[in-house]
Write a protein that holds these residues in place. Structure first.
Motif, PDB file in Angstrom:
ATOM      1  N   MET A 132       0.675  -1.051   0.127  1.00  0.00           N
ATOM      2  CA  MET A 132       0.294  -0.158   0.236  1.00  0.00           C
ATOM      3  C   MET A 132       0.803   1.125  -0.291  1.00  0.00           C
ATOM      4  SD  MET A 132      -2.598  -1.626   2.788  1.00  0.00           S
ATOM      5  CE  MET A 132      -3.746   0.102   2.578  1.00  0.00           C
ATOM      6  N   ASP A 135       1.933   2.102  -3.405  1.00  0.00           N
ATOM      7  CA  ASP A 135       0.463   2.169  -4.236  1.00  0.00           C
ATOM      8  C   ASP A 135       0.815   0.914  -5.023  1.00  0.00           C
ATOM      9  OD1 ASP A 135       0.018   4.600  -3.313  1.00  0.00           O
ATOM     10  OD2 ASP A 135       1.395   5.838  -4.813  1.00  0.00           O
ATOM     11  N   TYR A 137      -1.839  -1.419  -4.960  1.00  0.00           N
ATOM     12  CA  TYR A 137      -3.274  -1.749  -4.306  1.00  0.00           C
ATOM     13  C   TYR A 137      -4.011  -3.058  -4.654  1.00  0.00           C
ATOM     14  CZ  TYR A 137      -3.103   2.786  -1.733  1.00  0.00           C
ATOM     15  OH  TYR A 137      -2.849   3.763  -1.703  1.00  0.00           O
ATOM     16  N   LYS A 141      -3.928  -6.072  -1.820  1.00  0.00           N
ATOM     17  CA  LYS A 141      -5.890  -6.693  -1.786  1.00  0.00           C
ATOM     18  C   LYS A 141      -5.392  -8.331  -1.787  1.00  0.00           C
ATOM     19  CE  LYS A 141     -10.383  -6.880  -3.583  1.00  0.00           C
ATOM     20  NZ  LYS A 141     -11.047  -6.439  -4.851  1.00  0.00           N
ATOM     21  N   VAL A 171      -8.530  -0.091   0.734  1.00  0.00           N
ATOM     22  CA  VAL A 171      -7.563  -0.934  -0.352  1.00  0.00           C
ATOM     23  C   VAL A 171      -8.510  -0.556  -1.922  1.00  0.00           C
ATOM     24  CG1 VAL A 171      -6.695  -2.497  -1.798  1.00  0.00           C
ATOM     25  CG2 VAL A 171      -5.655  -1.885   0.585  1.00  0.00           C
ATOM     26  N   GLU A 174      -9.432   2.313  -2.565  1.00  0.00           N
ATOM     27  CA  GLU A 174      -8.447   3.194  -3.540  1.00  0.00           C
ATOM     28  C   GLU A 174      -8.260   2.681  -4.933  1.00  0.00           C
ATOM     29  OE1 GLU A 174      -5.665   5.550  -3.201  1.00  0.00           O
ATOM     30  OE2 GLU A 174      -6.647   6.139  -1.611  1.00  0.00           O
ATOM     31  N   LEU A 175      -9.167   1.607  -5.091  1.00  0.00           N
ATOM     32  CA  LEU A 175      -9.113   0.592  -6.481  1.00  0.00           C
ATOM     33  C   LEU A 175     -10.729   0.992  -7.153  1.00  0.00           C
ATOM     34  CD1 LEU A 175      -7.686  -2.941  -5.511  1.00  0.00           C
ATOM     35  CD2 LEU A 175      -6.845  -0.841  -6.949  1.00  0.00           C
TER      36      LEU A 175
END
Length: 176
Positions: A132, A135, A137, A141, A171, A174-175
């Motif tokens: 994370m 970056d 992600y 995950k 996460v 973020e995705l």
């Protein structure tokens, strides 16, 4: 009282190295005790202890004995050390003698630890945290899902699985 216990553990770990310096596990014990002391005192206030812990991990890895579990934990401890120390600004770390730490090295050692001891909750969780920070992600995950699905193998696994579930929400956001 807790700090005294960590110092006592270090004393016994160092004694185990004196008794048998050919075993990875003895150096791993030194690394773990040093790591506990460093976390208790504050990693950035005890650079020498952190360096000793790193050196002990590297020695345990170089000896390459004790089986996959010992080697996995040695890589994991070294990965955590790199990950923790690399959170501080690089020039400040250099002044403290900790300029060697970096996130890329942490990721390499987490990957090795995971390969040696797959589905181990603490490895998967901390690997995901490092991913994370980098970056990554989608891969984070996967690691979090693995941590959540992994069998309970340690007394702290339930709490770590709960942390993994919380991080998975982050996460997924973020995705999206």
């Amino acid at each position: 009282a807790q700090e005294a216990k960590f110092h006592e553990a270090l004393k016994y770990a160092e004694k185990s190295v004196e008794l048998d310096s050919t075993k990875s596990v003895t150096y791993l014990r030194v690394a773990i005790a040093n790591g506990k002391i460093a976390l208790f005192k504050g990693v950035f206030s005890v650079g020498g202890i952190v360096n000793s812990g790193r050196d002990a991990c590297e020695k345990a890895i170089a000896l390459n004995n004790g089986g996959n579990y010992i080697q996995a934990i040695a890589h994991y401890v070294l990965a955590r050390t790199h990950a923790k120390v690399s959170t501080k600004w690089a020039p400040a770390r250099s002044i403290l003698g900790l300029g060697w730490a970096d996130l890329d090295s942490a990721l390499v050692h987490y990957k090795i630890a995971e390969k040696l001891k797959p589905n181990f909750v603490m490895i998967e969780l901390d690997y995901a945290r490092a991913l994370m920070r980098d970056d990554k992600y989608k891969l984070a995950k996967e690691k979090l899902e693995t941590a959540i699905a992994a069998p309970i193998a340690d007394e702290d696994d339930e709490a770590k699985k709960a942390e993994a579930k919380e991080l998975l929400v982050e996460v997924n956001e973020e995705l999206e």
